[in-house]
Design an enzyme around this catalytic site. Sequence first.
Site, PDB file in Angstrom:
ATOM      1  N   GLY A 135       0.804  -1.239   0.031  1.00  6.93           N
ATOM      2  CA  GLY A 135       0.031   0.072  -0.049  1.00  6.93           C
ATOM      3  C   GLY A 135       0.695   1.457  -0.083  1.00  6.93           C
ATOM      4  N   ARG A 136       1.910   1.299   0.797  1.00  6.02           N
ATOM      5  CA  ARG A 136       2.746   2.577   0.982  1.00  6.02           C
ATOM      6  C   ARG A 136       3.681   2.597  -0.087  1.00  6.02           C
ATOM      7  NH1 ARG A 136       3.281  -1.055   4.745  1.00  6.02           N
ATOM      8  NH2 ARG A 136       5.181  -2.282   5.245  1.00  6.02           N
TER       9      ARG A 136
END
Length: 529
Positions: free
Chosen positions: A266-267
């Site tokens: 996600g990051r």
Amino acid sequence: MGAIHQTAPWRHVVEHFDRLCDADLIDLFQSDGDRVPGLSVKAAGVHADFSKNRIDRAALDALCDAAEAHGLADARRAMFEGAPINATEGRSVLHVALRADGYRRIEVDGEDVMPAVQAEREKMAGLVSALRDGTWTGFSGQPIRDVVNIGIGGSDLGPRMVTAALAPFHSGPLSVHFVANLDGADLAPKLARLDPATTVFIVASKSFTTMETLTNANTARRWIAEAGGEGAVSRHFIALSANPSATGEFGIDEANRLTFWDWVGGRFSLWSVIGMPIALAVGNEHFDALLAGARAMDEHFETAPLAENLPVLMALLGIWYRHFFERPTHAVLPYDERLELLPNYLQQAEMESNGKGVDMDGEAVSMDTASVLWGGVGTNAQHAFFQMLHQGTHWVPADFIAAINPHHDLAEHHEGLLANCLAQTAALMIGDREVDDPHRFFPGNRPSTTFLVDALTPATLGALIAAYEHKIFCMGQAWGINSFDQFGVQLGKTLAKRVQPALRAGNGSELDPSTAELITAIARRRREH
Ligand code: F6P
């Protein structure tokens, strides 16, 4: 000294630390006339001057040797080859594939992922063009004017930061907004200012199970349906997710669903369809340039020897300060108003990645891992926390970031900005020791790295972000931890699901005494009002 020095490959660095721990930066410059070129690297349009750090070339080379002996080059290869280096989740880690050239073959489980990456890039580019050229119309037949990205964490911070950073490249009719917080104070005032007939929502969530995002998305869905009827939802919602079936259940049209894969953390996802808000603001070409800039840094990271490798050197300096000098924090100080959100973005990237207490085998690590990353934009920060940086008991290694050329005509402002950036790094290093008054004494010898780009463009920004991503990976590798899972965020989410019904019932007796009493106090106050 942190315990890393007790582990085999790093042991040899100790003699360099013993030699340098009390050394003064000014003396290091005097004893080595080639210190600046010897400790500077340029890669993918990013110039990094490491010379104001409390290290010398010999110590940095010893750190490189330790990293090599620790298997960094092999780990790097494994990442680019799609090996499942996120071992705790059995996943590859391939944000590099998202910005790789289409001709490159990158395999996961024997299958080349690049055709799917390309196809999704093209589908996103088509939707971006339709929204930007006005052929996408809302339920009333009018073209779209506002796009609201609903997402949180990696589905928010990256696109939000890059969209703000690239403001000089914004074009077209769309205003792009971001909603992340579960707090209705984020969404409500935005809805109050928007017109449902000309607003599209992007629901960005890798898992499509995140409470904050789904709560905001459901409220937005009701807002659209109330204005245009249930049928309007298909013309006003786009989903970006690695969980396509859940996006279908939410009611988003197949044509408006963009996907990415579980091998994208996600990051690390702003390069995927999660970057759609960026492309909507700056156009597909500039989005491609962002990917190209990151790709140039990837190529450098993949091929440059460790001793000349910009992200590797960033990481090794991080290890040097964290373990040998035992610095618990690291500051990121962009001298660029457009990079105001960079420290927030890097907080997730670095602290969610490397804030771990066990190694790959599940054994407790014998040393501290991620330091606290914090920072703020210059020159504002000079008038806030720089006092501590200069005279506090606690010195902090810092990254200063600046663009040589601005995107505005106010040359005098930019000259002043750059002068302040350089002056601060010099002041931290040189100090002022020739004063009698202890209150006016500056100890100096406080280290920093200066990063310069010619201008903050999609390409240089892409390269800069990719450098930090690779730095994080290299540091995690040195610690032997998995930088790519984030189990530490689960417990609070699970507990919130127990607390919410207790809050509703005004009875927290199933919870711990403190939380139970807070719930009782809230219920009491609610009754009184
Ligand atoms: O906070 C944990 C986290 O899982 C992050 O890693 C992620 O970026 C964020 O939540 C949002 O997750 P999702 O994109 O699945 O909604």
